[in-house]
Design a protein around this motif. Sequence first.
Motif, PDB file in Angstrom:
ATOM      1  N   ALA A  31      64.085  43.155  73.574  1.00  0.00           N
ATOM      2  CA  ALA A  31      64.506  44.505  73.169  1.00  0.00           C
ATOM      3  C   ALA A  31      63.300  45.355  72.770  1.00  0.00           C
ATOM      4  CB  ALA A  31      65.496  44.418  72.006  1.00  0.00           C
ATOM      5  N   GLU A  47      61.552  46.517  75.917  1.00  0.00           N
ATOM      6  CA  GLU A  47      62.258  47.627  76.563  1.00  0.00           C
ATOM      7  C   GLU A  47      62.087  48.933  75.794  1.00  0.00           C
ATOM      8  OE1 GLU A  47      63.570  47.886  79.608  1.00  0.00           O
ATOM      9  OE2 GLU A  47      62.669  45.898  79.787  1.00  0.00           O
ATOM     10  N   SER A  48      62.060  48.856  74.478  1.00  0.00           N
ATOM     11  CA  SER A  48      61.834  50.052  73.664  1.00  0.00           C
ATOM     12  C   SER A  48      60.426  50.596  73.906  1.00  0.00           C
ATOM     13  CB  SER A  48      62.034  49.731  72.189  1.00  0.00           C
ATOM     14  OG  SER A  48      61.769  50.852  71.395  1.00  0.00           O
ATOM     15  N   ARG A  95      58.587  50.082  76.518  1.00  0.00           N
ATOM     16  CA  ARG A  95      58.544  50.542  77.914  1.00  0.00           C
ATOM     17  C   ARG A  95      59.124  51.952  78.030  1.00  0.00           C
ATOM     18  NH1 ARG A  95      61.151  46.918  82.785  1.00  0.00           N
ATOM     19  NH2 ARG A  95      60.328  48.128  84.518  1.00  0.00           N
ATOM     20  N   ALA A  96      60.232  52.198  77.351  1.00  0.00           N
ATOM     21  CA  ALA A  96      60.849  53.530  77.372  1.00  0.00           C
ATOM     22  C   ALA A  96      59.950  54.561  76.700  1.00  0.00           C
ATOM     23  CB  ALA A  96      62.211  53.483  76.688  1.00  0.00           C
ATOM     24  N   LEU A  98      53.269  47.450  79.718  1.00  0.00           N
ATOM     25  CA  LEU A  98      54.643  47.977  79.663  1.00  0.00           C
ATOM     26  C   LEU A  98      54.798  49.389  80.218  1.00  0.00           C
ATOM     27  CD1 LEU A  98      55.396  46.564  76.140  1.00  0.00           C
ATOM     28  CD2 LEU A  98      56.323  45.745  78.288  1.00  0.00           C
ATOM     29  N   THR A 102      60.518  39.722  83.327  1.00  0.00           N
ATOM     30  CA  THR A 102      61.025  40.809  84.163  1.00  0.00           C
ATOM     31  C   THR A 102      60.404  40.674  85.535  1.00  0.00           C
ATOM     32  OG1 THR A 102      61.277  43.195  84.418  1.00  0.00           O
ATOM     33  CG2 THR A 102      59.203  42.435  83.487  1.00  0.00           C
ATOM     34  N   ARG A 145      63.826  45.343  86.877  1.00  0.00           N
ATOM     35  CA  ARG A 145      64.904  45.133  85.910  1.00  0.00           C
ATOM     36  C   ARG A 145      64.353  45.025  84.497  1.00  0.00           C
ATOM     37  NH1 ARG A 145      68.060  41.100  89.861  1.00  0.00           N
ATOM     38  NH2 ARG A 145      65.936  40.558  90.362  1.00  0.00           N
ATOM     39  N   PRO A 146      65.214  45.151  83.505  1.00  0.00           N
ATOM     40  CA  PRO A 146      64.764  45.006  82.112  1.00  0.00           C
ATOM     41  C   PRO A 146      64.304  43.579  81.826  1.00  0.00           C
ATOM     42  CG  PRO A 146      67.026  45.844  82.214  1.00  0.00           C
ATOM     43  CD  PRO A 146      66.616  45.529  83.598  1.00  0.00           C
ATOM     44  N   PHE A 147      63.559  43.431  80.738  1.00  0.00           N
ATOM     45  CA  PHE A 147      63.167  42.109  80.287  1.00  0.00           C
ATOM     46  C   PHE A 147      64.414  41.348  79.869  1.00  0.00           C
ATOM     47  CE2 PHE A 147      59.096  44.155  79.975  1.00  0.00           C
ATOM     48  CZ  PHE A 147      58.194  43.139  80.261  1.00  0.00           C
TER      49      PHE A 147
END
Length: 159
Positions: free
Chosen positions: A52, A55-56, A58-59, A106, A145, A149-151
């Motif tokens: 999570a 992904e945060s 990365r965003a 990322l 990943t 796709r997401p981790f």
Amino acid sequence: MASASKYRGTGFTLLELLVVIAIVAIATAGVSLALRDTSAAALEREAQRLAALFESARAQSRASGIAVTWHTTPDGFRFDGLPADALPQRWVLSGIAVRGTNTVRLGPEPIIGAQTVELTVAALPSELQTVGSQPPDLPVVRVATDGLRPFAVKTPGQP
């Protein structure tokens, strides 16, 4: 004599009390075993948390256009390219170790390439160690990943 027979049917026998106590003891043991937190379950939660966080980051990297890189440190990890207080920088579980790669890129590109981080525990908790026995294999969990796709968290047997 009539008064003794009058009270005979109003209480519990010793056998009935022992059966109830045995049932309660078995139920308590079952619940305590079901609630026991193993190192593998704690490691899996830590891996879910790291996925999570990846992904945060990365965003945030894509939104800002700034490259973000994750590195391990002696006391945890850090996200280069983000403000120091943007994301947590410590493991929740003590004794987490990263095997192999300790750097993950990322972003900011939408496709980042396949990347994998393997987490394990640095040492078993004392209650899992037995004196004079061979130590069991330490649990390993991958956060991976394919770049699109997401981790996601995967155990070593999964593709």
